[in-house]
Enzyme design. Sequence first.
Site, PDB file in Angstrom:
ATOM      1  N   ARG A 226       8.782  13.067 -31.454  1.00 20.34           N
ATOM      2  CA  ARG A 226       7.811  13.130 -32.546  1.00 20.34           C
ATOM      3  C   ARG A 226       7.149  11.763 -32.681  1.00 20.34           C
ATOM      4  O   ARG A 226       7.801  10.715 -32.538  1.00 20.34           O
ATOM      5  CB  ARG A 226       8.505  13.484 -33.872  1.00 20.34           C
ATOM      6  N   HIS A 274       0.276  17.197 -27.465  1.00 21.96           N
ATOM      7  CA  HIS A 274       1.469  17.945 -27.916  1.00 21.96           C
ATOM      8  C   HIS A 274       1.553  19.282 -27.168  1.00 21.96           C
ATOM      9  O   HIS A 274       1.653  20.351 -27.775  1.00 21.96           O
ATOM     10  CB  HIS A 274       1.451  18.173 -29.440  1.00 21.96           C
TER      11      HIS A 274
END
Length: 311
Positions: A226, A274
């Site tokens: 993350r 992502h």
Amino acid sequence: MRCAVISRKFDLRAYYGKALAQIADRIESVDHPVTDGAEAVRIALAWHPHADAFERYPNLKAVCTIGAGADNVLACPSLPSDVHVVRVVDPGQAQMMAGFVTWHVIWHQRKFATFMQHQRDRIWQRLEQRPASTVPVAILGYGKIGERVATHLTGLGFPVKAWSRTPKPMAPDVQGFHGRDGLFAMLAETEVLVNLLPLTPETRGLLNRDVFAAMKPGGYLIQTGRGEQMVEADFLSALESGQLSGASLDVFAVEPLPTDHVFWHHPKIVMTPHDACDVSFAAVADTLVATAAAIEAGQRPPHAVDRSRGY
Ligand code: NDP
Ligand code: OXD
């Protein structure tokens, strides 16, 4: 069972409509904000929910994510404390991540950035190549995905270490580390660092100057956990000094990454939006069905995260 479909970032209905249609006999999915029959909603499918989303559903028992990481649901201020948060565990996703990480490890090992530059400059030049056995890789996080990545890399001959919160049995040829001391012992032997940690209070800001400085000089970062786990200023300094020779970034503190961000045009950074891997539609549908069955039976759903530890 009635399920509210909630996201402030994505059109989940457009993406998962087919999967939801396939399980319509078990799960009645309704888009948030549900106006008629909100009290009948017992489960939700959510990804980046609106801050007040869960206030509307007094009988909610479980929230399913559409991915491996549950941080964005856990962070929602209106999430009631007694609701289960269920993540998707999909072996196909772990396999896809293994391919992604391997590609980037080899990109670094085999100097493909230099080859690409040489192609642009029409330079015919062979480069000295290193065998996999001389490129030590360390994985932060030895969970469902980290373990699959580790096994993939050992199969290709890379020396692999992995770091977890608690001591764990390791696959053959994977050297395990845990805890703060374990982290720094591992980093001293690390050239390529792969981040596959969940976002929790302990892992936020973990990729910082101390971590980069502890790696072998000229190391490489593959950032697939993350974005909030990386201190961007420390990372840019490590690239500038050469302590890191490059990085592959898939996740960012702000997504989509703002168009004026320095990462976009940094010569030592390879970026993806992502998109390192995806869960399958079938895995999302199976998660909803298994969650509904558990709720009906008054049980804890499979793959419910431990809310006290944050993953
Ligand atoms: P798991 O929950 O299965 O594994 C998490 C691992 O991280 C465990 O080994 C756990 O240790 C370890 N861990 C957690 N906190 C700490 C800590 N404080 N110190 C050391 N180790 C810690 O998760 P998954 O493998 O399924 O997924 C991991 C993460 O990967 C996701 O949460 C997400 O952030 C990221 N991800 C990114 C994707 C992308 O597209 N970029 C796609 C999928 C996932 P222990 O074993 O001791 O519990
Ligand atoms: C994630 C995912 O958690 O894509 O990032 O599964």
